[in-house]
Design an enzyme around this catalytic site. Structure first.
Site, short mmCIF file in Angstrom:
data_model
loop_
_atom_site.label_atom_id
_atom_site.label_comp_id
_atom_site.label_asym_id
_atom_site.label_seq_id
_atom_site.Cartn_x
_atom_site.Cartn_y
_atom_site.Cartn_z
N VAL A 1 1.05 -1.35 0.30
CA VAL A 1 -0.10 -0.04 0.03
C VAL A 1 0.86 1.20 0.04
CG1 VAL A 1 -0.06 0.18 2.43
CG2 VAL A 1 -2.10 1.08 1.09
N LYS A 2 1.99 1.14 0.44
CA LYS A 2 2.87 2.20 0.76
C LYS A 2 3.45 3.07 -0.62
CE LYS A 2 3.35 2.40 5.11
NZ LYS A 2 2.91 3.56 5.80
N ASP A 3 3.24 2.18 -2.01
CA ASP A 3 3.57 2.95 -3.20
C ASP A 3 2.52 4.27 -3.39
OD1 ASP A 3 4.99 0.46 -3.57
OD2 ASP A 3 3.97 -0.15 -5.17
#
Length: 472
Positions: free
Chosen positions: A51-53
């Protein structure tokens, strides 16, 4: 004859265009039967595997717009790995250099991925006070200052929660046709749950309930802040931290409830997701799904739950999917037909709490509880201490004899009687494997879920004359 017009090519212009737009996947086998539909938001399908993208791209684009990040400049970040991987992808595509600082508990797979993308990786101790120059965030800031880099600072950067308010939340609302009733996400920097949660509450007129998932020792859910086994989630607090500042990316007013989950439950749910649902995920996903299943158990079939699963299990094959790693930390995975350490040591007395080096001799002896060896570390706790914080060993018998001989007074510190720390053996390891690892050493800490619950001596692990275990 006129030439045909070329067909439109269905493709992204760059890997950055592939960030977001992840699907919902229904939990078909482990969700409570007859209950609400439970869907995972499959963030592990982002290009960087997490999700950090989303936050990484949003923070870099925001820095470009503001002029904080110049062309070809250096990006610096303190990260447990996933944000660093997202930043590495963005940096590679947009022509930036990247230096990341990671805590030493970061999985080796994440570090290898970061280096594969060309990032410079600096490892630092993960269990130090916030003010310590070696702390992840302090070291990242110093590197940025010394080398003229831009510090992404996901913990306090408003572009982090904004990314989820603008993308993750609207995607979930659209994918559920507005029928969502409960949104569950882990709390790390707080960006995902704050941004997506705020959007979902607003668009639903307050109908959607936002629930946070947290390791039980994390301070977000009221824990003592001691280390835990699950990566990329929660909030560790060293007891010597002068001021415990929570991330500004975490908006407490958005979250209705934060639910603590033990390491063992998180890891076992993670492994179930792989084996029963075909979803290979990280243990922070196990934490979030464990909470989602608890929430779902009290709902009706008309409700609809979405839970964010933040990253892929491919980054943790050496940890949560490695039976040997779990054995050594005392997380049981089962050894049918073989004697385990738990079998041969028999019932343990109540676990002695950890001692601080500043403890007095009287305090140490009064709380010994039948233990002859006591773990020493940065905090004194009523609970078994995390082995990650154990820095020394107190020989209670030696200290007791010194007090009885008048060499040490009850009010004296125990410092002079603290030796080095012991090796560690998990209660779930086989007797044979534990004995091999102990080697010529006389004793080891006994671990359950990564926490010291006692000590085991060499003789207890040696086979009995009849070939059985010492406790058989």
């Amino acid at each position: 004859m006129a030439a045909e017009e070329p067909a439109e090519i269905d493709a992204f212009d760059s890997v950055l265009d592939a960030i977001g737009g992840t699907p919902l996947i229904r939990l078909a086998r482990i969700a409570p039967p007859g209950g609400p539909r439970v869907y995972v938001k499959a963030e592990f399908l982002n290009p960087g595997g997490s999700v950090k993208d989303r936050a990484a791209l949003a923070m870099v684009l925001d820095a470009e717009r503001s002029g904080a990040l110049e062309p070809g400049g250096l990006i610096v970040e303190g990260t447990s790995g996933n944000t660093g991987i997202g930043l590495a992808i963005v940096a590679a595509q947009l022509g930036y250099r990247l230096a990341v600082v990671v805590p030493d508990k970061t999985s080796r797979e994440k570090i290898a991925i970061l280096r594969a993308y060309g990032a410079e990786v600096v490892t630092t101790p993960g269990t130090v006070p916030r003010e310590d120059p070696a702390h992840v965030r302090q070291l990242a800031r110093r590197i940025a200052d010394e080398r003229g880099g831009w510090l992404a600072d996901q913990y306090d950067n408003p572009a982090n929660p904004a990314a989820h308010r603008e993308t993750t939340g609207p995607e979930i609302w659209r994918q559920t046709g507005g029928r969502l009733t409960h949104f569950v996400a882990g709390v790390g920097t707080g960006g995902t749950i704050s941004g997506a949660g705020a959007y979902l509450k607003e668009v639903s007129g307050g109908r959607v309930r936002v629930v946070g998932a947290d390791p039980e020792h994390s301070v977000y859910s009221g824990g003592d802040g001691s280390p835990y086994l699950v990566e990329s989630i929660g909030h560790y607090r060293h007891p010597d931290t002068a001021e415990d500042l929570w991330p500004r990316s975490y908006h407490l007013d958005v979250v209705d409830q934060v639910v603590p989950v033990g390491d063992r439950e998180s890891i076992l749910v993670t492994r179930r997701l792989a084996r029963e649902e075909g979803l290979l995920l990280g243990a922070s996903a196990g934490t979030a799904v464990a909470v989602a299943l608890r929430v779902a158990a009290g709902l009706s079939p008309d409700d609809l739950v979405v839970v964010v699963v933040p990253d892929s299990g491919r980054s943790y094959l050496s940890k949560y999917y490695d039976d040997g790693w779990l054995d050594r930390l005392g997380v049981p995975v089962g050894h049918a037909g073989e004697l385990t350490v738990a079998d041969v040591v028999g019932p343990l007395p109540a676990a002695a709490p950890g001692l601080r080096e500043s403890a007095t001799a009287g305090e140490a002896l009064a709380s010994a509880g039948g233990h002859e060896l006591r773990p020493v570390g940065p905090r004194a706790s009523a609970e078994p201490p995390s082995v990650a914080e154990v820095t020394g060993t107190l020989d209670v018998g030696e200290l007791r004899r010194a007090v009885e001989a008048g060499v040490v007074r009850p009010g004296d510190p125990i410092t002079g009687y603290v030796g080095g720390t012991l090796p560690a053996i998990g209660l779930g390891e086989t007797r044979a494997a534990a004995a091999d690892r102990l080697g010529g050493r006389e004793a080891a800490w006994l671990l359950s879920d990564g926490r010291v619950v006692g000590a085991v001596h060499k003789g207890q692990l040696e086979p009995a004359p009849d070939g059985g275990g010492a406790g058989s």
